[in-house]
Design an enzyme around this catalytic site. Structure first.
Site, short mmCIF file in Angstrom:
data_model
loop_
_atom_site.label_atom_id
_atom_site.label_comp_id
_atom_site.label_asym_id
_atom_site.label_seq_id
_atom_site.Cartn_x
_atom_site.Cartn_y
_atom_site.Cartn_z
N ASP A 39 0.87 -1.18 0.00
CA ASP A 39 0.00 0.00 0.00
C ASP A 39 0.91 1.23 0.00
O ASP A 39 2.13 1.10 -0.06
CB ASP A 39 -0.98 -0.03 1.17
CG ASP A 39 -0.28 -0.08 2.52
OD1 ASP A 39 0.95 0.16 2.59
OD2 ASP A 39 -0.97 -0.36 3.53
N SER A 40 0.30 2.42 0.05
CA SER A 40 1.12 3.62 -0.09
C SER A 40 2.14 3.74 1.05
O SER A 40 3.26 4.18 0.85
CB SER A 40 0.23 4.85 -0.16
OG SER A 40 -0.55 4.94 1.02
#
Lengths: 82, 414
Positions: A39-40
């Site tokens: 994920d980010s």
């Protein structure tokens, strides 16, 4: 410093460790978010791990450009102190 | 109002990884305290603590997720998995959307806070991890438990120092009895065996310095007590409406019947004289449970092993329970004598142990109570566990800031 260093193998090892993925799934074209499940936040953490391992600084604007395994290998190859 | 029962318990403590392991050890008065191994404590005035030994987060949490969490969240996820397994519940989709997660925490990810403060000072702001905040903030035990168990009801963290997770259980009890949900996963966790916490509590002269005898260091009401011993760990309880528990044929450990919560409004850390605020919390809990003082047979006390706090609690108990307390009708023990003080996790661990006492008819002892302080006139169940058929028990938890909680649990008679 980078001489004789297998950057590609080291990058893959760090990815394997950080993202907890199988080595066989780490292909040059694999993207971190879509293919390797980052994920980010995980991507930022991965970039921090690259910075530490290769003793380089990757500014935020460059982080955004590192999307795939090959992007990372190329970036590190061109910025590592030779 | 809905009646509320406890149908699952999960414990991860210095006395064992698992509920059965912990309960056996607590009853046997085996100390979970030992020399600190989690950091180099050689320069500290206190070098002992109750660590959860042999805990591997990877046994409970996918490796990638381990990195996102502080140790306090790891411990809580593990305890919550034990709890759900014990409750034997299969959630429907609707139940998942209403089952809450209330996990109380006093401090949170102190070790990570310290670590990233160092990173910031030594390497600059660009080297601070994106996981720093999620590893540190206290409500991420509740958030991670919710994600791990896929529970989508209300999720938050009561933080009230050493009463945090007692508040969590009390508030979960309120949610169910008001009829807003049938199911709540409630508990607490703490993992602050770190240099920063040892230095901070050490500066307050709050910690025992009996470094040469770790297993004898936590000794509530004993003449030789010299402060509390830090512990770490987590407890999670499944609270369920009685109607729901009956419908699914759940095993019932006991009923939550009373919740009292007050504040001393007196001093930062010192309890009010004669535990005035604690007295009111206990009285409130009794009224809430519709019980007389003589109905309570056992109190799992806050009893941290500090010279001052232990006596004020003992005095408060005498004020509330009178001759019932001074005439051996009421038994009072402190399981912190073997677990150490789990701070934000203490209330939930001790609620769990109180409920197990109620269910099994076994009263855990106050370990190390070899020579009782003459100013404490209670029956503090020294050294050895005792059998007694219990109908109603109380668990006390008090915190810095003068916050006080008393919970009452009652035998479920069907």
């Amino acid at each position: 410093m980078a001489e004789g260093r297998d950057i590609s193998a080291e990058v893959k090892r760090i990815i394997k460790e950080q993202l907890d993925v199988d080595e066989k799934d780490i292909k040059p074209e694999s993207t971190f978010i879509d293919d390797l499940g980052a994920d980010s936040l995980g991507l930022v953490e991965l970039v921090l791990a690259f910075e530490e391992a290769f003793e380089i600084d990757i500014p935020d604007e460059d982080t955004e450009k590192i999307r795939s395994v090959q992007d990372a290998i190329d970036y590190i190859n061109s910025h590592i102190k030779k | 109002m809905e009646r509320v029962v406890i149908t699952g318990i999960g414990l991860v403590t210095p006395n064992g990884i698992g509920t059965v392991e912990t309960w056996r050890s607590v009853l046997a008065a085996e100390s979970g305290i030992g020399p600190i191994t989690l950091f180099d404590a050689s320069q500290y005035s206190t070098r002992i603590a109750g660590e959860v030994k042999g805990f591997a987060a990877e046994d409970f949490i996918p490796k990638k997720k381990v990195r996102e969490m502080g140790r306090f969240a790891h411990l809580s996820v593990a305890a919550s998995q034990f709890c759900l397994k014990d409750a034997g519940i299969e959630f429907t989709d609707e139940e998942r959307e209403t089952c809450g997660t209330f996990i109380g925490v006093g401090l949170g990810g102190l070790e990570n806070l310290y670590q990233y403060a160092q990173t910031l000072l030594e390497k600059g702001p660009s080297k601070v991890s994106p996981y720093f905040i999620p590893q540190v903030i206290a409500n991420l035990a509740a958030g991670q438990v919710a994600m791990a168990l896929d529970l989508k009801g209300p999720s938050y963290c009561n933080t009230s120092a050493c009463a945090s997770s007692a508040h969590s259980i009390g508030e979960a009890f309120e949610w169910i009895r008001r009829g807003r949900t049938h199911l709540m996963v409630a508990g607490g966790t703490e993992a602050t065996i770190t240099g920063l916490a040892a230095a901070g509590f050490g500066a307050m002269f709050a910690l025992s310095r009996r470094n040469d005898e770790p297993t004898r260091a936590s000794r509530p009401w004993d003449k030789g007590r010299d402060g509390f011993v830090m512990g770490e760990g987590a407890a999670t309880l499944m609270l369920e409406s009685l109607s729901h528990a009956k419908r699914r044929g759940a095993k019932i450990y006991g009923e939550v019947t009373g919740y009292g919560a007050t504040c001393d409004a007196y001093h930062l850390t010192k309890p009010a004289p004669e535990g005035e605020g604690a007295q009111r919390a206990m009285k409130q809990a009794l009224v809430d449970a519709k019980l007389a003082p003589t109905d309570i047979e056992y109190i799992n006390a806050h009893g941290t092993s500090t010279p001052h706090g232990d006596l004020e609690e003992a005095r408060a108990i005498v004020k509330v329970f009178g001759e019932h307390a001074t005439g051996h009708g009421l038994w009072v023990s402190s399981t912190k004598s073997v677990t150490g003080h789990l701070l934000g996790g203490a209330g939930a661990v001790e609620a769990a142990l109180s409920v197990l006492a109620l269910h099994d008819g076994k009263v855990p002892p106050t370990a190390n109570l070899e020579e009782q302080d003459p100013e404490c006139v209670l029956d503090c169940v020294p050294l050895v566990a005792r059998d007694r058929r219990l109908r109603n028990v109380m668990s006390n938890s008090f915190g810095f800031g003068g916050t006080n909680v008393a919970l009452v649990f009652s035998r479920f008679e069907g």
